[in-house]
Write a protein that holds these residues in place. Structure first.
Motif, PDB file in Angstrom:
ATOM      1  N   ASN A 174       0.809  -1.221   0.000  1.00  0.00           N
ATOM      2  CA  ASN A 174       0.000   0.000   0.000  1.00  0.00           C
ATOM      3  C   ASN A 174       0.842   1.270   0.000  1.00  0.00           C
ATOM      4  O   ASN A 174       0.575   2.203  -0.753  1.00  0.00           O
ATOM      5  CB  ASN A 174      -0.952   0.015   1.196  1.00  0.00           C
ATOM      6  CG  ASN A 174      -2.049  -1.020   1.083  1.00  0.00           C
ATOM      7  OD1 ASN A 174      -2.246  -1.627   0.026  1.00  0.00           O
ATOM      8  ND2 ASN A 174      -2.765  -1.231   2.162  1.00  0.00           N
ATOM      9  N   GLU A 175       1.872   1.295   0.840  1.00  0.00           N
ATOM     10  CA  GLU A 175       2.723   2.488   0.943  1.00  0.00           C
ATOM     11  C   GLU A 175       3.466   2.741  -0.367  1.00  0.00           C
ATOM     12  O   GLU A 175       3.610   3.892  -0.796  1.00  0.00           O
ATOM     13  CB  GLU A 175       3.703   2.328   2.112  1.00  0.00           C
ATOM     14  CG  GLU A 175       4.347   3.628   2.535  1.00  0.00           C
ATOM     15  CD  GLU A 175       3.371   4.666   3.073  1.00  0.00           C
ATOM     16  OE1 GLU A 175       3.618   5.867   2.820  1.00  0.00           O
ATOM     17  OE2 GLU A 175       2.376   4.296   3.709  1.00  0.00           O
ATOM     18  N   ILE A 220       0.926   4.214  -2.864  1.00  0.00           N
ATOM     19  CA  ILE A 220       0.634   5.618  -2.562  1.00  0.00           C
ATOM     20  C   ILE A 220       1.803   6.514  -2.966  1.00  0.00           C
ATOM     21  O   ILE A 220       1.612   7.563  -3.590  1.00  0.00           O
ATOM     22  CB  ILE A 220       0.268   5.787  -1.064  1.00  0.00           C
ATOM     23  CG1 ILE A 220      -1.087   5.114  -0.802  1.00  0.00           C
ATOM     24  CG2 ILE A 220       0.260   7.249  -0.655  1.00  0.00           C
ATOM     25  CD1 ILE A 220      -1.405   4.872   0.660  1.00  0.00           C
ATOM     26  N   TYR A 236      -5.951   9.781  -7.002  1.00  0.00           N
ATOM     27  CA  TYR A 236      -5.159  10.070  -5.804  1.00  0.00           C
ATOM     28  C   TYR A 236      -5.084  11.580  -5.547  1.00  0.00           C
ATOM     29  O   TYR A 236      -5.328  12.045  -4.447  1.00  0.00           O
ATOM     30  CB  TYR A 236      -3.745   9.481  -5.943  1.00  0.00           C
ATOM     31  CG  TYR A 236      -2.813   9.962  -4.864  1.00  0.00           C
ATOM     32  CD1 TYR A 236      -2.838   9.381  -3.600  1.00  0.00           C
ATOM     33  CD2 TYR A 236      -1.918  11.015  -5.091  1.00  0.00           C
ATOM     34  CE1 TYR A 236      -2.006   9.836  -2.589  1.00  0.00           C
ATOM     35  CE2 TYR A 236      -1.080  11.462  -4.092  1.00  0.00           C
ATOM     36  CZ  TYR A 236      -1.127  10.877  -2.844  1.00  0.00           C
ATOM     37  OH  TYR A 236      -0.310  11.342  -1.847  1.00  0.00           O
ATOM     38  N   GLU A 241      -6.487  12.990  -1.704  1.00  0.00           N
ATOM     39  CA  GLU A 241      -5.451  12.106  -1.163  1.00  0.00           C
ATOM     40  C   GLU A 241      -5.927  11.352   0.068  1.00  0.00           C
ATOM     41  O   GLU A 241      -5.677  10.159   0.211  1.00  0.00           O
ATOM     42  CB  GLU A 241      -4.186  12.911  -0.827  1.00  0.00           C
ATOM     43  CG  GLU A 241      -3.483  13.460  -2.035  1.00  0.00           C
ATOM     44  CD  GLU A 241      -2.257  14.294  -1.687  1.00  0.00           C
ATOM     45  OE1 GLU A 241      -1.698  14.124  -0.569  1.00  0.00           O
ATOM     46  OE2 GLU A 241      -1.858  15.109  -2.537  1.00  0.00           O
ATOM     47  N   GLU A 242      -6.615  12.028   0.956  1.00  0.00           N
ATOM     48  CA  GLU A 242      -7.083  11.404   2.200  1.00  0.00           C
ATOM     49  C   GLU A 242      -8.042  10.241   1.916  1.00  0.00           C
ATOM     50  O   GLU A 242      -7.907   9.160   2.491  1.00  0.00           O
ATOM     51  CB  GLU A 242      -7.768  12.461   3.079  1.00  0.00           C
ATOM     52  CG  GLU A 242      -8.123  11.963   4.457  1.00  0.00           C
ATOM     53  CD  GLU A 242      -8.735  13.071   5.308  1.00  0.00           C
ATOM     54  OE1 GLU A 242      -9.762  12.786   5.949  1.00  0.00           O
ATOM     55  OE2 GLU A 242      -8.194  14.192   5.325  1.00  0.00           O
ATOM     56  N   ILE A 245      -6.081   7.274   0.339  1.00  0.00           N
ATOM     57  CA  ILE A 245      -5.317   6.537   1.344  1.00  0.00           C
ATOM     58  C   ILE A 245      -6.259   5.659   2.169  1.00  0.00           C
ATOM     59  O   ILE A 245      -5.942   4.507   2.468  1.00  0.00           O
ATOM     60  CB  ILE A 245      -4.496   7.505   2.225  1.00  0.00           C
ATOM     61  CG1 ILE A 245      -3.377   8.135   1.376  1.00  0.00           C
ATOM     62  CG2 ILE A 245      -3.932   6.809   3.453  1.00  0.00           C
ATOM     63  CD1 ILE A 245      -2.664   9.305   2.021  1.00  0.00           C
ATOM     64  N   ASN A 298      -6.066   1.548   2.330  1.00  0.00           N
ATOM     65  CA  ASN A 298      -5.767   0.913   3.616  1.00  0.00           C
ATOM     66  C   ASN A 298      -6.957   0.238   4.292  1.00  0.00           C
ATOM     67  O   ASN A 298      -6.788  -0.738   5.015  1.00  0.00           O
ATOM     68  CB  ASN A 298      -5.150   1.939   4.577  1.00  0.00           C
ATOM     69  CG  ASN A 298      -3.757   2.342   4.146  1.00  0.00           C
ATOM     70  OD1 ASN A 298      -2.979   1.527   3.681  1.00  0.00           O
ATOM     71  ND2 ASN A 298      -3.443   3.614   4.282  1.00  0.00           N
TER      72      ASN A 298
END
Length: 153
Positions: A24-25, A28, A56, A60-61, A64, A68
């Protein structure tokens, strides 16, 4: 828990990257940096990563959160559902389940995976469990809902 709504093409791109081992990281960061080389390396075969980058950048929030915590598909065709199942869970029609017209059935997955599918399905699909008479195993069926039965979550 409410999930972020997402278009199927974006979900398939995310799951294709995850299927290739992208965490995931990493996903992103690649989108944040617009690292198309990285995306192409792991998501070979997808011609347009710009739509995912734009998703994205738009929020962005929310992006994410959906990566996740999970997402819900806004609208889903059977073909897209089968593609998503292939990338997300590594299961394929005729090998792991059968296509019976307006439904697919015979899927065996963990309770966590079943819950994950339930949460991400678009409102035009429903998931049910049944015991297969042939082998006595509990399996799932995902079927298209008639338009008069669609309930929005």
């Amino acid at each position: 828990m409410s999930y972020v709504g997402i278009a199927i093409n974006n979900a398939i791109m995310i799951e294709r990257l995850r299927n290739a081992g992208v965490e995931n990281e990493q996903l992103i960061n690649a989108l944040k940096e617009e690292n198309y080389e990285f995306l192409n390396e792991y998501g070979n075969g997808f011609p347009d990563w710009e739509t995912l980058v734009n998703l994205y950048k738009k929020d962005e929030e929310s992006f994410i959160k959906l990566v996740n915590e999970g997402y819900q598909i806004k609208f889903l065709t059977k073909g897209s559902l089968m593609t998503l199942l292939k990338y997300k869970f590594g299961i394929e029609v005729e090998k792991d389940y059968e296509d019976v017209g307006t439904a697919i059935q015979g899927i065996q997955l963990s309770n966590e995976a079943v819950s994950n599918i339930k949460n991400m399905l678009a409102a035009n699909w429903k998931l049910s469990t049944y015991v297969d008479e042939k082998d006595g195993l509990t399996k799932i069926r995902i079927e298209l809902v008639k338009s008069s039965e669609v309930v929005t979550k």
